[in-house]
Design a protein around this motif. Sequence first.
Motif, mmCIF file in Angstrom:
data_model
loop_
_atom_site.group_PDB
_atom_site.id
_atom_site.type_symbol
_atom_site.label_atom_id
_atom_site.label_comp_id
_atom_site.label_asym_id
_atom_site.label_seq_id
_atom_site.Cartn_x
_atom_site.Cartn_y
_atom_site.Cartn_z
ATOM 1 N N GLY B 55 0.977 -1.138 -0.006
ATOM 2 C CA GLY B 55 0.028 0.117 -0.142
ATOM 3 C C GLY B 55 0.867 1.233 0.059
ATOM 4 N N ALA B 56 0.595 2.088 1.173
ATOM 5 C CA ALA B 56 1.281 3.282 1.029
ATOM 6 C C ALA B 56 2.740 3.240 1.777
ATOM 7 C CB ALA B 56 0.527 4.340 1.874
ATOM 8 N N VAL B 57 3.297 2.065 2.205
ATOM 9 C CA VAL B 57 4.513 1.655 2.831
ATOM 10 C C VAL B 57 5.513 1.136 1.825
ATOM 11 C CG1 VAL B 57 5.716 0.469 4.722
ATOM 12 C CG2 VAL B 57 3.372 1.226 5.001
ATOM 13 N N THR B 58 6.533 1.679 1.750
ATOM 14 C CA THR B 58 7.565 1.318 0.861
ATOM 15 C C THR B 58 8.887 1.068 1.732
ATOM 16 O OG1 THR B 58 6.812 2.527 -1.074
ATOM 17 C CG2 THR B 58 8.994 1.856 -1.165
ATOM 18 N N LEU B 59 9.429 -0.072 1.595
ATOM 19 C CA LEU B 59 10.887 -0.319 2.492
ATOM 20 C C LEU B 59 11.759 -0.980 1.976
ATOM 21 C CD1 LEU B 59 8.681 -1.591 5.481
ATOM 22 C CD2 LEU B 59 9.960 0.631 5.635
ATOM 23 N N SER B 60 12.968 -0.675 2.142
ATOM 24 C CA SER B 60 14.056 -1.452 1.813
ATOM 25 C C SER B 60 14.800 -2.157 2.822
ATOM 26 C CB SER B 60 15.126 -0.845 0.848
ATOM 27 O OG SER B 60 15.797 -0.108 1.450
ATOM 28 N N ASP B 61 15.736 -2.877 2.645
ATOM 29 C CA ASP B 61 16.369 -3.633 3.794
ATOM 30 C C ASP B 61 15.684 -4.777 4.318
ATOM 31 O OD1 ASP B 61 18.981 -3.705 5.680
ATOM 32 O OD2 ASP B 61 17.233 -4.498 6.655
ATOM 33 N N SER B 62 15.913 -6.037 3.812
ATOM 34 C CA SER B 62 15.209 -7.364 4.343
ATOM 35 C C SER B 62 14.750 -7.671 5.539
ATOM 36 C CB SER B 62 16.096 -8.430 4.070
ATOM 37 O OG SER B 62 17.149 -8.887 4.502
ATOM 38 N N SER B 63 15.958 -7.109 6.863
ATOM 39 C CA SER B 63 15.628 -7.061 8.026
ATOM 40 C C SER B 63 14.369 -6.202 8.632
ATOM 41 C CB SER B 63 16.816 -6.822 8.867
ATOM 42 O OG SER B 63 17.714 -7.884 8.391
ATOM 43 N N ILE B 64 14.390 -4.942 7.970
ATOM 44 C CA ILE B 64 13.357 -4.094 8.149
ATOM 45 C C ILE B 64 12.115 -4.614 7.914
ATOM 46 C CG2 ILE B 64 12.637 -1.748 8.063
ATOM 47 C CD1 ILE B 64 15.464 -1.768 9.204
ATOM 48 N N ILE B 65 12.020 -5.123 6.594
ATOM 49 C CA ILE B 65 10.803 -5.528 5.961
ATOM 50 C C ILE B 65 10.161 -6.700 6.752
ATOM 51 C CG2 ILE B 65 10.040 -6.919 3.909
ATOM 52 C CD1 ILE B 65 11.834 -5.320 2.268
ATOM 53 N N CYS B 66 11.195 -7.699 7.150
ATOM 54 C CA CYS B 66 10.672 -8.817 7.849
ATOM 55 C C CYS B 66 9.932 -8.491 9.260
ATOM 56 C CB CYS B 66 11.859 -9.923 8.330
ATOM 57 S SG CYS B 66 12.055 -10.671 6.466
ATOM 58 N N GLN B 67 10.687 -7.407 9.903
ATOM 59 C CA GLN B 67 10.262 -7.017 11.107
ATOM 60 C C GLN B 67 8.847 -6.225 11.139
ATOM 61 O OE1 GLN B 67 11.698 -7.272 14.573
ATOM 62 N NE2 GLN B 67 9.416 -6.835 14.864
ATOM 63 N N TYR B 68 8.796 -5.305 9.984
ATOM 64 C CA TYR B 68 7.564 -4.646 9.659
ATOM 65 C C TYR B 68 6.291 -5.742 9.306
ATOM 66 C CZ TYR B 68 3.828 -2.542 6.801
ATOM 67 O OH TYR B 68 2.791 -2.321 6.087
ATOM 68 N N LEU B 69 6.829 -6.759 8.478
ATOM 69 C CA LEU B 69 5.668 -8.012 8.427
ATOM 70 C C LEU B 69 5.213 -8.464 9.649
ATOM 71 C CD1 LEU B 69 7.215 -9.479 5.186
ATOM 72 C CD2 LEU B 69 5.039 -7.953 5.364
ATOM 73 N N GLU B 70 6.177 -8.935 10.607
ATOM 74 C CA GLU B 70 5.927 -9.398 11.773
ATOM 75 C C GLU B 70 4.907 -8.393 12.722
ATOM 76 O OE1 GLU B 70 6.722 -12.238 12.865
ATOM 77 O OE2 GLU B 70 6.518 -12.591 15.013
ATOM 78 N N ASP B 71 5.160 -7.146 12.565
ATOM 79 C CA ASP B 71 4.353 -6.254 13.347
ATOM 80 C C ASP B 71 2.956 -6.045 12.854
ATOM 81 O OD1 ASP B 71 6.711 -5.658 14.936
ATOM 82 O OD2 ASP B 71 7.376 -3.598 13.926
ATOM 83 N N ARG B 72 2.973 -6.032 11.466
ATOM 84 C CA ARG B 72 1.750 -5.804 10.942
ATOM 85 C C ARG B 72 0.931 -7.183 10.777
ATOM 86 N NH1 ARG B 72 0.600 -0.971 7.626
ATOM 87 N NH2 ARG B 72 0.086 -0.395 9.716
#
Lengths: 245, 245
Positions: B55-72
């Motif tokens: 959606g409106a969230v764009t992220l790079s860095d696999s660790s940041i992405i995985c932690q975001y997926l876990e949070d959401r």
Amino acid sequence: MKIIGTYLSPYVRKVLVVLDLKGLSYEIDPIIPFLGDERFAGLSPLRRIPVLIDGAVTLSDSSIICQYLEDRYPKPALYPVDLADRARARWLEEYADTRMGEVFIWQLFNQVAINPYVWGKKPDEAALAKTTTEEMPQVLDYLEAQVPQQGFLFGDLSIADISIAAFFRNAAFARFRVDTERWPLTAAFAGRVLGLEAFARLKPYEDRLMRTPIPKHRSVLTEMGAPLTSETYATVTPRRGIMRI
Amino acid sequence: MKIIGTYLSPYVRKVLVVLDLKGLSYEIDPIIPFLGDERFAGLSPLRRIPVLIDGAVTLSDSSIICQYLEDRYPKPALYPVDLADRARARWLEEYADTRMGEVFIWQLFNQVAINPYVWGKKPDEAALAKTTTEEMPQVLDYLEAQVPQQGFLFGDLSIADISIAAFFRNAAFARFRVDTERWPLTAAFAGRVLGLEAFARLKPYEDRLMRTPIPKHRSVLTEMGAPLTSETYATVTPRRGIMRI
């Protein structure tokens, strides 16, 4: 709680500021990472500082340590509540630790401080010129598009502000001044965050260490009343005993 | 949800496995990071893959992405509940992304796959020998002291298992086989984790891409029914159109 790593490191600084903001007391073994002994390498397999020892928990990598401190000691929160902001704050922390780490530390600070005063090597003037005229401006351009006109990146102070600001202390040690005409928001932001008490309380130690030969770091910090550990993980002495610039 | 980055990257693989385990569907733009266009650089300032667009969230860095997926998308949890274990899992993820990234990707895979087939450069045999006889064993020794005899690192499957295992696929692409006499636990662990369905489902795409010239990556993946985006962030073609080893 114990911290291993010198006050001169931006990664150590980040963790010490987080500890201070959370009201957690600590002792510090202020070693230069190159001079850590084998026990240090056992605690920090990539020889990174800082290391945190919190009872039975030993961790290295400043980002892992800060996230652990947030999980275990949640107040005050230093990670934004909104999940998109939280991810974005972690990204800016990663950008600081990686890209500002490369440019501010492994290029700039390394050339003007670590190379001459730890290893006795002359600065590489061509590399240094490239750093200050190409690489630093690229980082500052990126930051200028991120930082706010006032206050902090995500409303309340967060790990992103702390991580980015920590590197500007090392830029100042290396006598790099941010051009306030070219990057006004970044210059003001760095000044604002570094003006916080948690950063200001560390400054006297940092300034003193920058004027002190490495083998005397412990003794001057003792004189100053810094919260030192009794033991150290450093055993070797550097080729030249000074890191003055 | 969109992912930008090739199936051949261990960092992309990590995120795709996390998405699969969480039951999240996605489209992928399977680009080689060196070939990303300026819009890609805008989304990923360090030109890292993967990029996640949610959606409106764009992220790079696999660790940041995985932690975001876990949070959401917290179920199933891929980070240990115990705070010390959680920090340790993040540390092992960081070790994998950094140290295994250096050795498995920027040394081994770079020499035998990226250099010859993306840039048309010959492998540096001396550097490659040092990698396989010194650096890889050092990493494997470290892992051998971490991984369990059975099951996963922290009981349930976690981000640590996924991060470490992802690199062993690239080792296999580079025809590096882990000596099962010298590192029996690590060899068994990597096989066990890579045997999970979420990894196995990606393998046909990976194997096919390793035998396919880069300009044809999209078309063979289309034939295979991979969930591709309609648009791509890659615009240039490599010097030599092949990445076969």
